[in-house]
Design a protein around this motif. Sequence first.
Motif, PDB file in Angstrom:
ATOM      1  N   GLN A 167       2.925   3.751   1.962  1.00 39.94           N
ATOM      2  CA  GLN A 167       1.915   4.527   2.664  1.00 39.94           C
ATOM      3  C   GLN A 167       0.509   4.014   2.321  1.00 39.94           C
ATOM      4  O   GLN A 167      -0.341   3.884   3.206  1.00 39.94           O
ATOM      5  CB  GLN A 167       2.047   6.003   2.298  1.00 39.94           C
ATOM      6  CG  GLN A 167       1.158   6.907   3.101  1.00 39.94           C
ATOM      7  CD  GLN A 167       1.330   8.358   2.723  1.00 39.94           C
ATOM      8  OE1 GLN A 167       1.842   8.677   1.649  1.00 39.94           O
ATOM      9  NE2 GLN A 167       0.896   9.251   3.587  1.00 39.94           N
TER      10      GLN A 167
ATOM     11  N   ARG B 139      -2.118   2.338   4.956  1.00 45.02           N
ATOM     12  CA  ARG B 139      -3.479   2.863   5.072  1.00 45.02           C
ATOM     13  C   ARG B 139      -4.499   1.738   4.927  1.00 45.02           C
ATOM     14  O   ARG B 139      -5.486   1.678   5.662  1.00 45.02           O
ATOM     15  CB  ARG B 139      -3.715   3.937   4.023  1.00 45.02           C
ATOM     16  CG  ARG B 139      -5.090   4.551   4.112  1.00 45.02           C
ATOM     17  CD  ARG B 139      -5.290   5.552   2.965  1.00 45.02           C
ATOM     18  NE  ARG B 139      -6.606   6.109   3.039  1.00 45.02           N
ATOM     19  CZ  ARG B 139      -6.883   7.279   3.564  1.00 45.02           C
ATOM     20  NH1 ARG B 139      -5.920   8.017   4.061  1.00 45.02           N
ATOM     21  NH2 ARG B 139      -8.118   7.728   3.581  1.00 45.02           N
TER      22      ARG B 139
ATOM     23  N   GLN C 293      -1.200   9.691   9.523  1.00 43.01           N
ATOM     24  CA  GLN C 293      -2.138   9.174   8.532  1.00 43.01           C
ATOM     25  C   GLN C 293      -3.546   9.284   9.097  1.00 43.01           C
ATOM     26  O   GLN C 293      -3.809   8.809  10.198  1.00 43.01           O
ATOM     27  CB  GLN C 293      -1.810   7.712   8.209  1.00 43.01           C
ATOM     28  CG  GLN C 293      -2.742   7.057   7.227  1.00 43.01           C
ATOM     29  CD  GLN C 293      -2.554   7.607   5.831  1.00 43.01           C
ATOM     30  OE1 GLN C 293      -1.449   7.628   5.320  1.00 43.01           O
ATOM     31  NE2 GLN C 293      -3.613   8.066   5.223  1.00 43.01           N
TER      32      GLN C 293
ATOM     33  N   VAL D 176      -7.495   8.228   8.742  1.00 43.14           N
ATOM     34  CA  VAL D 176      -8.305   7.156   8.162  1.00 43.14           C
ATOM     35  C   VAL D 176      -9.750   7.406   8.548  1.00 43.14           C
ATOM     36  O   VAL D 176     -10.069   7.571   9.730  1.00 43.14           O
ATOM     37  CB  VAL D 176      -7.844   5.767   8.662  1.00 43.14           C
ATOM     38  CG1 VAL D 176      -8.730   4.673   8.117  1.00 43.14           C
ATOM     39  CG2 VAL D 176      -6.400   5.516   8.297  1.00 43.14           C
TER      40      VAL D 176
END
Length: 133
Positions: free
Chosen positions: A54, A58, A125, A127
């Motif tokens: 993960q 990222r 996710q 960002v």
Amino acid sequence: MKKHSGLTLIEVLIASMILFMALGLVSSVFQQNLRSQMQANKYLLATQSYMSMQAEIRFHLEQGKSEGTIQTPAGPFTWTAELQEQRQELADLSPETAPGAVGGTLRLYNITVVAESQFSFEFKQAVWSDKLV
């Protein structure tokens, strides 16, 4: 007349057939258990490397990539990212800040990860980038 004691050939054949059937059943149970254990180990290895995977995904998202391959002890994983939502965030909430000032962009991705063994999982996710897009 003499009485014979002992086993006849038919009795020995029937007993050995029953024995071999029982051994076959027991070995198939053990074989199935071994297969299940190996599959569980693959999933366990994948989940153990999930956090590092993960973090690496990222990092690639921050670099602007939307797909890639990650090598882990569990084997290679291929990932793809699909942008779900994108919003500009305020730079500061203080009274001195000019109205409408933006400080960066927040992007929400839906990540799909596929393993070589064809099992897959998805996660979201977020960002943040200080670059305006």
